[in-house]
Design a protein around this motif. Structure first.
Motif, mmCIF file in Angstrom:
data_model
loop_
_atom_site.group_PDB
_atom_site.id
_atom_site.type_symbol
_atom_site.label_atom_id
_atom_site.label_comp_id
_atom_site.label_asym_id
_atom_site.label_seq_id
_atom_site.Cartn_x
_atom_site.Cartn_y
_atom_site.Cartn_z
ATOM 1 N N LYS A 49 0.620 -1.723 0.196
ATOM 2 C CA LYS A 49 0.355 -0.428 -0.067
ATOM 3 C C LYS A 49 0.618 1.343 -0.062
ATOM 4 N N LYS A 128 -8.856 6.439 2.199
ATOM 5 C CA LYS A 128 -10.328 5.500 1.812
ATOM 6 C C LYS A 128 -9.425 4.252 1.320
ATOM 7 N N THR A 129 -10.812 3.636 2.063
ATOM 8 C CA THR A 129 -9.761 1.928 0.834
ATOM 9 C C THR A 129 -10.420 1.174 -0.293
ATOM 10 N N TYR A 130 -9.554 0.946 -1.279
ATOM 11 C CA TYR A 130 -9.610 0.861 -2.387
ATOM 12 C C TYR A 130 -9.253 -0.110 -2.324
ATOM 13 N N ARG A 131 -10.272 -0.878 -3.531
ATOM 14 C CA ARG A 131 -10.339 -2.280 -4.184
ATOM 15 C C ARG A 131 -8.922 -2.177 -5.102
ATOM 16 N N VAL A 132 -9.166 -1.420 -5.612
ATOM 17 C CA VAL A 132 -7.398 -1.380 -6.063
ATOM 18 C C VAL A 132 -6.802 0.352 -6.353
ATOM 19 N N ASN A 321 -3.246 3.598 1.282
ATOM 20 C CA ASN A 321 -4.423 2.232 0.033
ATOM 21 C C ASN A 321 -3.190 3.107 -0.826
#
Length: 322
Positions: A49, A128-132, A321
């Motif tokens: 990350k 923010k948490t991102y998938r990618v 992330n």
């Protein structure tokens, strides 16, 4: 060896070629060493990350292609005074070194600036948490655009070739290369202006944040912010100088050695210098390289670095992330 040899405008003499090839060898070796150390140290320690270090890793990868590419083609060609391989290999190396490897640098600079702007001005998006991870997407786009530049100009007449007569890289004379050169200059100037403006905005924002801290923290933060601004502006200046050298500056004087310095030496020297700057100006990269070489790190410097709240440290924390 006389001064007239270096001020000549015709074919390069043997002495001039040897001096030119020797200078290229020295900077290419040092550039390869610096950028390889940065690239390998980051590749081994970069976290999944850690967006900032991943972008730095991509940047050193592009620099490495340029520096190592010189050792494979321009340098032996200049020493031997012969294109000892077919014409298409010259074209291939021109695309690989002059477009793919070179373009990764400016595009990575845009990603680094975006990473810092996002972390400072839009922390809610940064955390923010991102998938990618956005940094992964940015790096993939950077490599795709660089590869596109590598492959798009392979048709005959669009090649970027190493020219023994000028001891440097020159495009073939055609409408294709004229259009490409115009687009190239405008794009690089826009990149330099935008990233420089963002660099100043980041600097003043971080200075304002530092004023709210204690005296010790504020002094340390201000010093580190100055390093951020210096590194950003220096890397932007390198991009601008190299762009102008390979498109405009070399035409100002017909002197052979001047053309060598602007067309060939400039490209690899600035890539070597950028690798050195990344190594010396970023404490985490410095620590990674020292660890790779088995050298001890200054414990006091590490303690100070851990106590200060710094954008580079923010961008590398495992909670993020980007």
């Amino acid at each position: 060896m006389t001064l007239d040899e270096f001020l000549s405008t015709g074919e390069p003499t043997e002495n001039v070629r040897i001096v030119a090839a020797t200078l290229l060898t020295i900077v290419s070796v040092f550039g390869s060493i610096f950028n390889t150390l940065v690239f390998v140290s980051l590749l081994l320690r970069v976290k999944k990350k850690d967006g900032f270090l991943k972008i730095c890793c991509a940047k050193s990868f592009g620099n490495d292609i340029v520096c190592i590419g010189y050792l494979f083609w321009p340098i032996p060609v200049t020493f031997f005074n012969s294109y000892f391989l077919p014409h298409m290999f010259n074209a291939f190396m021109g695309q690989l070194v002059g477009w793919f490897g070179w373009s990764i640098g400016p595009l990575s600079q845009v990603l680094l600036t975006s990473n810092r702007v996002l972390a400072v001005f839009f922390p809610h998006l940064y955390h923010k948490t991102y998938r990618v991870a956005p940094s992964n997407v940015g790096i993939m786009i950077c490599l795709f655009l660089s590869f596109l530049l590598f492959a798009a100009f392979f048709p005959e007449g669009c090649h970027y070739l190493y020219n023994l007569k000028d001891i440097g890289w020159l495009p073939e004379q055609s409408l294709c290369t004229s259009i490409r050169r115009s687009i190239f200059i405008v794009s690089m100037i826009i990149i330099v202006i935008v990233t420089s403006v963002c660099g100043f905005l980041l600097f003043f924002r971080l200075i304002a944040d530092a004023n709210a801290m204690s005296t010790v923290q504020s002094t340390s933060r201000r010093s580190k912010n100055q390093k951020i601004l210096f590194q950003t502006l220096t890397q932007n200046m390198l991009i601008l100088v190299d762009t102008l050298n390979t498109t405009v500056t070399y035409k100002l004087f017909p002197v052979l050695f001047f053309q060598f310095l602007t067309l060939s030496f400039s490209m690899v020297f600035l890539r070597a210098l950028e690798g050195f700057i990344m190594f010396k100006m970023n404490e985490r990269i410095d620590k990674g390289v020292r660890s790779l070489l088995g050298l001890k790190t200054d414990q006091l410097k590490n303690l100070q670095g851990a106590q200060s709240v710094m954008i580079w440290a923010v961008s590398s924390t495992s909670r993020h992330n980007n």
